[in-house]
Design a protein around this motif. Structure first.
Motif, mmCIF file in Angstrom:
data_model
loop_
_atom_site.group_PDB
_atom_site.id
_atom_site.type_symbol
_atom_site.label_atom_id
_atom_site.label_comp_id
_atom_site.label_asym_id
_atom_site.label_seq_id
_atom_site.Cartn_x
_atom_site.Cartn_y
_atom_site.Cartn_z
ATOM 1 N N CYS A 139 3.376 5.430 -12.481
ATOM 2 C CA CYS A 139 4.660 5.602 -11.789
ATOM 3 C C CYS A 139 4.543 6.536 -10.590
ATOM 4 O O CYS A 139 5.406 6.525 -9.713
ATOM 5 N N ILE A 140 3.472 7.329 -10.518
ATOM 6 C CA ILE A 140 3.310 8.255 -9.394
ATOM 7 C C ILE A 140 1.986 8.066 -8.655
ATOM 8 O O ILE A 140 1.709 8.789 -7.699
ATOM 9 N N THR A 141 1.181 7.095 -9.072
ATOM 10 C CA THR A 141 -0.110 6.849 -8.431
ATOM 11 C C THR A 141 0.049 5.758 -7.372
ATOM 12 O O THR A 141 0.482 4.651 -7.687
ATOM 13 N N PRO A 142 -0.288 6.056 -6.099
ATOM 14 C CA PRO A 142 -0.108 5.081 -5.026
ATOM 15 C C PRO A 142 -1.077 3.895 -5.145
ATOM 16 O O PRO A 142 -2.251 4.064 -5.496
ATOM 17 N N LEU A 143 -0.573 2.730 -4.820
ATOM 18 C CA LEU A 143 -1.374 1.506 -4.829
ATOM 19 C C LEU A 143 -2.304 1.481 -3.621
ATOM 20 O O LEU A 143 -1.905 1.856 -2.517
ATOM 21 N N ARG A 144 -3.544 1.046 -3.854
ATOM 22 C CA ARG A 144 -4.536 0.876 -2.785
ATOM 23 C C ARG A 144 -5.141 -0.512 -2.901
ATOM 24 O O ARG A 144 -5.145 -1.118 -3.971
ATOM 25 N N GLU A 155 0.837 -1.197 0.000
ATOM 26 C CA GLU A 155 0.000 0.000 0.000
ATOM 27 C C GLU A 155 0.875 1.251 0.000
ATOM 28 O O GLU A 155 1.844 1.350 0.757
ATOM 29 N N GLY A 156 0.558 2.176 -0.909
ATOM 30 C CA GLY A 156 1.263 3.448 -0.984
ATOM 31 C C GLY A 156 2.421 3.468 -1.958
ATOM 32 O O GLY A 156 2.871 4.533 -2.348
ATOM 33 N N GLU A 157 2.931 2.290 -2.351
ATOM 34 C CA GLU A 157 4.011 2.287 -3.340
ATOM 35 C C GLU A 157 3.396 2.610 -4.709
ATOM 36 O O GLU A 157 2.202 2.413 -4.912
ATOM 37 N N PRO A 158 4.175 3.123 -5.660
ATOM 38 C CA PRO A 158 3.614 3.383 -6.983
ATOM 39 C C PRO A 158 3.083 2.094 -7.621
ATOM 40 O O PRO A 158 3.685 1.024 -7.469
ATOM 41 N N ILE A 159 1.960 2.206 -8.307
ATOM 42 C CA ILE A 159 1.379 1.046 -8.997
ATOM 43 C C ILE A 159 2.432 0.397 -9.885
ATOM 44 O O ILE A 159 2.564 -0.832 -9.924
ATOM 45 N N ALA A 160 3.201 1.212 -10.601
ATOM 46 C CA ALA A 160 4.214 0.685 -11.514
ATOM 47 C C ALA A 160 5.255 -0.158 -10.773
ATOM 48 O O ALA A 160 5.717 -1.171 -11.295
ATOM 49 N N ALA A 161 5.618 0.221 -9.566
ATOM 50 C CA ALA A 161 6.581 -0.550 -8.786
ATOM 51 C C ALA A 161 6.002 -1.906 -8.410
ATOM 52 O O ALA A 161 6.693 -2.928 -8.475
ATOM 53 N N ALA A 162 4.734 -1.930 -8.033
ATOM 54 C CA ALA A 162 4.075 -3.195 -7.690
ATOM 55 C C ALA A 162 3.980 -4.098 -8.918
ATOM 56 O O ALA A 162 4.220 -5.305 -8.832
ATOM 57 N N LEU A 163 3.648 -3.514 -10.067
ATOM 58 C CA LEU A 163 3.582 -4.303 -11.298
ATOM 59 C C LEU A 163 4.957 -4.869 -11.649
ATOM 60 O O LEU A 163 5.086 -6.047 -11.983
#
Length: 105
Positions: free
Chosen positions: A82-87, A31-39
């Motif tokens: 790349c800048i949108t936080p994961l929820r 939670e809170g990491e960039p969506i791109a990082a999680a992907l």
């Protein structure tokens, strides 16, 4: 999911582990990491294709200044992942072309 645990200078603090989907496939990220990082941690390298040539695009600038990471997030196209936080519960989809806004009439 690969995760950097130790670094000689930086300290890592992660949010709680959350579930999301990518093109219908269940995945997890922090939670809170960039969506791109999680992907990226889940092995996803292609985020969209260009509108005319249909060429694959993925991480490029990683600071929200280009359009390479545009994806459809919860039905909204052109989200800079790349800048949108994961929820928790996000629906992330590969964007085809310029993206289409779905409107209920």
């Amino acid at each position: 999911m690969k995760l950097i645990e130790k670094h000689p200078i930086l300290e890592f603090k992660h949010g709680r582990l959350v579930n999301f989907t990518f093109d219908g496939v269940p995945m997890q990220g922090y939670e809170g990491e960039p969506i791109a990082a999680a992907l990226h941690a889940n092995g996803v390298k292609v985020y969209r294709e260009t509108p005319i040539r249909k060429q694959p695009r993925g991480f490029f600038c990683a600071i929200g200044k280009c359009s390479s990471c545009f994806m459809v997030v919860d039905g909204v196209p052109n989200v800079r992942t790349c800048i949108t936080p994961l929820r928790e519960g996000m629906r992330v989809e590969t964007q085809k072309g310029k993206g289409i806004v779905k409107v209920d009439l």
